[in-house]
Write a protein that holds these residues in place. Structure first.
Motif, PDB file in Angstrom:
ATOM      1  N   VAL A 186       0.862  -1.179   0.000  1.00  0.00           N
ATOM      2  CA  VAL A 186       0.000   0.000   0.000  1.00  0.00           C
ATOM      3  C   VAL A 186       0.900   1.231   0.000  1.00  0.00           C
ATOM      4  CG1 VAL A 186      -1.760   1.270   1.287  1.00  0.00           C
ATOM      5  CG2 VAL A 186      -1.790  -1.221   1.277  1.00  0.00           C
ATOM      6  N   LYS A 187       0.681   2.095  -0.972  1.00  0.00           N
ATOM      7  CA  LYS A 187       1.507   3.302  -1.044  1.00  0.00           C
ATOM      8  C   LYS A 187       0.978   4.407  -0.136  1.00  0.00           C
ATOM      9  CE  LYS A 187       2.731   4.803  -5.214  1.00  0.00           C
ATOM     10  NZ  LYS A 187       2.631   4.851  -6.696  1.00  0.00           N
TER      11      LYS A 187
ATOM     12  N   ALA B 118     -12.429   6.107   3.037  1.00  0.00           N
ATOM     13  CA  ALA B 118     -10.982   5.861   3.068  1.00  0.00           C
ATOM     14  C   ALA B 118     -10.578   5.256   1.734  1.00  0.00           C
ATOM     15  CB  ALA B 118     -10.633   4.913   4.203  1.00  0.00           C
ATOM     16  N   VAL B 119      -9.560   5.826   1.108  1.00  0.00           N
ATOM     17  CA  VAL B 119      -9.076   5.336  -0.179  1.00  0.00           C
ATOM     18  C   VAL B 119      -7.637   4.864  -0.002  1.00  0.00           C
ATOM     19  CG1 VAL B 119      -8.608   5.912  -2.593  1.00  0.00           C
ATOM     20  CG2 VAL B 119     -10.558   6.951  -1.444  1.00  0.00           C
ATOM     21  N   ALA B 120      -7.347   3.674  -0.519  1.00  0.00           N
ATOM     22  CA  ALA B 120      -5.974   3.166  -0.469  1.00  0.00           C
ATOM     23  C   ALA B 120      -5.420   3.108  -1.886  1.00  0.00           C
ATOM     24  CB  ALA B 120      -5.951   1.779   0.153  1.00  0.00           C
ATOM     25  N   VAL B 121      -4.199   3.592  -2.052  1.00  0.00           N
ATOM     26  CA  VAL B 121      -3.520   3.516  -3.338  1.00  0.00           C
ATOM     27  C   VAL B 121      -2.474   2.419  -3.229  1.00  0.00           C
ATOM     28  CG1 VAL B 121      -2.229   4.790  -5.080  1.00  0.00           C
ATOM     29  CG2 VAL B 121      -3.843   6.011  -3.625  1.00  0.00           C
ATOM     30  N   LEU B 122      -2.588   1.408  -4.090  1.00  0.00           N
ATOM     31  CA  LEU B 122      -1.665   0.277  -4.034  1.00  0.00           C
ATOM     32  C   LEU B 122      -0.484   0.490  -4.979  1.00  0.00           C
ATOM     33  CD1 LEU B 122      -3.891  -0.911  -2.346  1.00  0.00           C
ATOM     34  CD2 LEU B 122      -3.738  -3.006  -3.644  1.00  0.00           C
ATOM     35  N   SER B 123       0.564  -0.292  -4.758  1.00  0.00           N
ATOM     36  CA  SER B 123       1.776  -0.117  -5.555  1.00  0.00           C
ATOM     37  C   SER B 123       1.556  -0.442  -7.031  1.00  0.00           C
ATOM     38  CB  SER B 123       2.901  -0.985  -4.992  1.00  0.00           C
ATOM     39  OG  SER B 123       2.472  -2.326  -4.887  1.00  0.00           O
ATOM     40  N   ASP B 124       0.503  -1.235  -7.350  1.00  0.00           N
ATOM     41  CA  ASP B 124       0.231  -1.534  -8.758  1.00  0.00           C
ATOM     42  C   ASP B 124      -0.634  -0.449  -9.410  1.00  0.00           C
ATOM     43  OD1 ASP B 124      -2.165  -2.034  -7.548  1.00  0.00           O
ATOM     44  OD2 ASP B 124      -2.361  -4.108  -8.192  1.00  0.00           O
ATOM     45  N   GLY B 125      -0.901   0.624  -8.663  1.00  0.00           N
ATOM     46  CA  GLY B 125      -1.628   1.759  -9.235  1.00  0.00           C
ATOM     47  C   GLY B 125      -3.135   1.652  -9.156  1.00  0.00           C
ATOM     48  N   THR B 126      -3.649   0.656  -8.428  1.00  0.00           N
ATOM     49  CA  THR B 126      -5.105   0.543  -8.299  1.00  0.00           C
ATOM     50  C   THR B 126      -5.586   1.283  -7.056  1.00  0.00           C
ATOM     51  OG1 THR B 126      -4.785  -1.583  -7.199  1.00  0.00           O
ATOM     52  CG2 THR B 126      -5.350  -1.642  -9.540  1.00  0.00           C
TER      53      THR B 126
END
Lengths: 143, 105
Positions: free
Chosen positions: A73-74, A116-124
């Protein structure tokens, strides 16, 4: 024919709020995703159903992620529907976090939906939203 | 700015460590008025960063939406024995920091 048309129109008007609710994402969250699809899941937002005092509301965000170099998770972003500052907080994590979980306390100006929004390392982008009833709103003005 | 940090003093390598932080800060929203009706200037902690052995492992941008005396709980993986350094800054430019050593076996 007339009756049928009327019924179709009625059904349509009843379906509209449902659609609005389905895509009723926080506008600030949609802006963050910048056109990318915001999917529900992976993120779990925990808020009390009812808060007596909006000045300090416990909040917990958990994101399902192995937190490895390749898949982590970024960042996690918190949005409020009714606060004067909609973007309440941004948290930046990385593979060294080990676990994508954050606990804090927020201020809420009235009953609303928190996203709550999570930005993942794969860009999703993944999100979760939770409604909350706030009896005493955080004092953001003179009241 | 007084602050309290809770980190296990010793842990095993590879273990996920829980970090709890409580900072004494009014987190003034900038929307409140004082007794004579003047707006009270906004003063919130805007940036908080956590470094482990000199490498940033966690960073947060906070706003007036965070409760007074902000509390944060987050995690990091224990690599090797080192120092955990928390640093934050508010709108008035006041900085605070807290350090604690972690012993990794």
């Amino acid at each position: 024919m007339k009756r049928r048309e009327f019924l179709a129109a009625l059904a349509g008007s009843l379906a509209l709020p449902a659609i609005a609710q389905e895509t009723g994402l926080d506008p600030a969250a949609v802006k963050l995703a910048n056109g990318a699809p915001l999917k529900k899941g992976k993120v779990t937002l925990t808020l009390p159903q009812l808060a007596d005092n909006g000045n300090s509301v416990p909040i917990r965000i958990v994101v399902e992620s192995p937190m490895t170099e390749a898949d982590h998770v970024k960042s996690i972003h918190l949005f409020s529907e009714r606060n004067p500052v909609s973007n309440m907080a941004n948290f930046y994590l990385g593979p060294r976090a080990g676990k994508a979980e954050i606990d804090s306390r927020v201020r809420l100006a009235g009953s609303q939906k928190v996203t709550a929004v999570a930005v993942l390392s794969d860009g999703t982008y993944w999100y979760d939203a939770a409604p909350i009833v706030v009896t005493l709103s955080a004092c953001l003005d003179e009241s | 700015m007084a602050a309290r940090i809770q980190v296990p003093a010793s842990t095993k390598r590879g273990e996920v460590v829980e970090i709890r932080l409580l900072i004494q800060h009014p987190m003034e929203t900038g929307y409140r008025r004082d007794d004579v009706g003047h707006l009270i200037k906004r003063n919130v902690i805007t940036l908080l960063s956590c470094r482990y052995d000199g490498v940033e492992v966690f960073r947060a941008d906070l706003s007036s939406g965070i409760a007074a005396n902000p509390y944060l709980q987050f995690y990091t993986v224990a690599g090797k024995s080192g120092e955990l350094e928390l640093y934050w800054i508010d709108d008035e430019g006041k900085q605070g920091s807290e350090r604690q050593a972690i012993k990794v076996t």
